[in-house]
Design an enzyme around this catalytic site. Structure first.
Site, short mmCIF file in Angstrom:
data_model
loop_
_atom_site.label_atom_id
_atom_site.label_comp_id
_atom_site.label_asym_id
_atom_site.label_seq_id
_atom_site.Cartn_x
_atom_site.Cartn_y
_atom_site.Cartn_z
N ASP A 43 18.15 39.53 0.82
CA ASP A 43 18.23 40.81 0.12
C ASP A 43 19.22 41.81 0.69
O ASP A 43 19.25 42.03 1.91
CB ASP A 43 16.86 41.51 0.15
CG ASP A 43 15.73 40.68 -0.39
OD1 ASP A 43 15.96 39.53 -0.78
OD2 ASP A 43 14.60 41.19 -0.41
N GLN A 59 19.02 41.48 4.73
CA GLN A 59 18.08 40.61 5.40
C GLN A 59 18.85 39.46 6.05
O GLN A 59 19.66 38.80 5.40
CB GLN A 59 17.05 40.08 4.40
CG GLN A 59 16.14 41.15 3.83
CD GLN A 59 15.12 41.63 4.85
OE1 GLN A 59 14.07 41.03 5.03
NE2 GLN A 59 15.43 42.73 5.53
N SER A 103 12.71 44.19 3.82
CA SER A 103 13.64 45.01 3.04
C SER A 103 13.25 46.48 2.99
O SER A 103 12.10 46.86 3.15
CB SER A 103 13.75 44.46 1.62
OG SER A 103 14.46 43.25 1.60
#
Length: 512
Positions: A43, A59, A103
């Site tokens: 992400d 990420q 996230s």
């Protein structure tokens, strides 16, 4: 005494530095998409314009090209095209994020770059639901080195909620607001996804306001999405947009073909009430598009970047020590109750040699061409009114031995088809988008070493639909052709540009 996460941060940075230039030998390493120097990326996080530069966090697991305890990787850019990899921003290991810094987002709090993220703690390896998730904060004055501030939101909206993640924060009328995804469980379903709304005066003390929206029978989602990940809430045109990534939707016809989806609902916002006015619409029609995050550019444009991959899809680049990349930055506009996406104009910086063919007419025939490089931008205008072919389009990244990626208009289905069944190692499948009701169809295509992004427009509007998919062809698959099957096809314009390799700069960064 050094914290466990600080030691992990040093290890992560060391792994990133050791990557060096070895990825230059990877035939699939992208030339103009943000990609990790080593390891795993998923992400996008914390997209923000801060002190004259664009920042993109993500990420990251720097120790292997597989998902692991999540860190926050970090890159910055002045033009949205050339990105410099920076030191790893966050590493897990403290009591509140022991097993992952999941996230989140970034905000500018009076000159302090502030990250709000999910701390992930595994309580037991016996179940994926045996977890604890809390919302945490980290701050930085220089925009590079971050100090963790610990938990700022501990309690989920309801008791017994384990999945509670992906905060997105914004300021409105001198109040901070946060949306965060969570999941409730019942006996009949794997779970039910929701988005919660919180308010704060100082980013540290948060009050639960309400469930902004839940997966209920009033929406076409029904009760099929067990989790709503990566929510975002923003204004676009005269509407409010709730964007999120639902997990668990079942495929239905041409819709929801991927394992998980990414899309939005339009509505009206009168704080704290969001009234949905449209059904859920997917943002992209390709194989690989998830966890999109949006931010505001310095000139006010709304820009979106997504993870250019999908859970459980094959990732052949793992053999070379890396996996995952980001989509191109895309400008968002709202037209006729639909979000349209177009590549940011800054991408034109990369254009080098140009080849133009004004009109190409084919009748049950092919028109071959050769690409100078796998890094290509293509603009093609197809005249529907003057064409009769059953199928007409392009074959790209061909090697003359059967390897090819097909993109074509299918008049019988009224769809634009992307076929990657012969697109190289370990990828397959077909995706499609609607054929615009127009006299001329415009295809704007970006080819990188391991991806294709297609933006579909009509006479008036670019970016009505997009199709984003990873492909893994041989490095010498540089042939292409226009084609028409069972009839004639008129291509009014066919433009091609070879693009610069913007990622070469990443390997000369002092930070890496």
């Amino acid at each position: 005494m050094e914290s466990p996460s600080y030691k992990n941060l040093i290890k992560a940075e060391d792994a990133q530095k050791k990557a060096g230039k070895r990825l230059l030998s990877s035939e699939w390493y992208p030339g103009f998409h943000v990609t990790p120097l080593t390891g795993w990326m998923n992400d996008p996080n914390g997209l923000i314009f801060f002190k004259g530069e664009y920042h993109l966090f993500y990420q990251y697991y720097p120790f292997a090209p597989v998902w692991g305890p999540m860190h926050w990787g970090h890159a910055k850019s002045r033009d949205l095209v050339h990105w410099e990899t920076l030191p790893v921003a966050l590493a897990p290991g403290d009591s509140f994020d022991r097993d992952g810094c999941f996230s989140g987002c970034a905000v500018d709090n009076n000159g302090v770059l502030t990250l709000i993220y999910t701390g992930h703690i595994v309580l037991s390896n016996d179940s994926l639901d045996a977890i604890r998730e809390v919302q945490c904060m980290a701050t930085s004055i220089d925009g590079i080195h971050f100090q963790k501030e610990g938990i700022v939101l501990e309690k989920a909206p309801m008791p017994q909620v384990a999945h509670f993640r992906d905060p997105r924060v914004w300021k409105e009328n001198n109040h901070w607001f946060m949306v965060v995804g969570y999941r409730t469980d019942d006996e009949k379903h794997q779970g039910i996804g929701h988005v919660a709304l919180y308010r704060s005066e100082n980013l540290k003390d948060w009050i639960f306001v309400k469930t902004l929206l839940g997966d209920n029978s009033q929406l076409p989602l029904g009760k099929r999405a067990f989790m709503w990940e990566c929510p975002d809430f923003f204004s676009l045109g005269n509407r409010s947009v709730l964007m999120f990534s639902p997990q668990g939707l079942k495929a239905s016809g041409y819709k929801n073909r991927n394992l998980f989806q990414n899309g939005y609902i339009l509505g009206k916002w009168q704080a704290p009430q969001f009234t949905p006015e449209t059904s859920f619409q997917e943002l992209d029609y390709g194989h690989d598009f998830y966890a999109a995050q949006r931010f505001e550019a310095k000139d006010g444009r709304q820009i979106l970047i997504a993870w250019f991959d999908m859970w459980e899809n094959q990732k052949p680049s793992q053999r070379d020590g890396w996996a995952g990349c980001m989509t191109l930055p895309r400008k968002l506009d709202l037209i006729d109750n639909k979000i349209v996406m177009t590549p940011v104009r800054e991408m034109e910086i990369l254009r080098q040699s140009e080849k133009i063919e004004s009109v190409v007419t084919l009748s049950d025939a092919e028109h071959p061409f050769t690409m100078d490089s796998p890094l290509q931008e293509i603009e093609l205008i197809f005249d529907l009114e003057k064409s009769s072919a059953y199928q007409a389009g392009l074959a790209l990244r061909c090697n003359g031995k059967g390897q090819e990626t097909l993109l074509y208009i299918d008049r019988s289905q009224n769809r634009i088809i992307l076929d990657r069944n012969r697109s190289g190692q370990n990828v397959k499948g077909i995706r499609s988008c609607p054929l615009p009701n127009t006299s001329k169809v415009r295809l704007h295509i970006f080819l990188d070493r391991s991806s294709i992004e297609i933006f579909v427009g009509d006479d008036q509007t670019q970016g009505l639909y997009s199709i984003s998919s990873r492909i893994f062809p041989d490095k010498d698959s540089l042939k292409g052709r226009l084609f028409a099957i069972e009839g004639y096809a008129v291509f009014d314009s066919f433009k091609r540009w070879t693009l610069q390799d913007a990622n070469l700069a990443a390997f000369s960064s002092d930070a890496c």
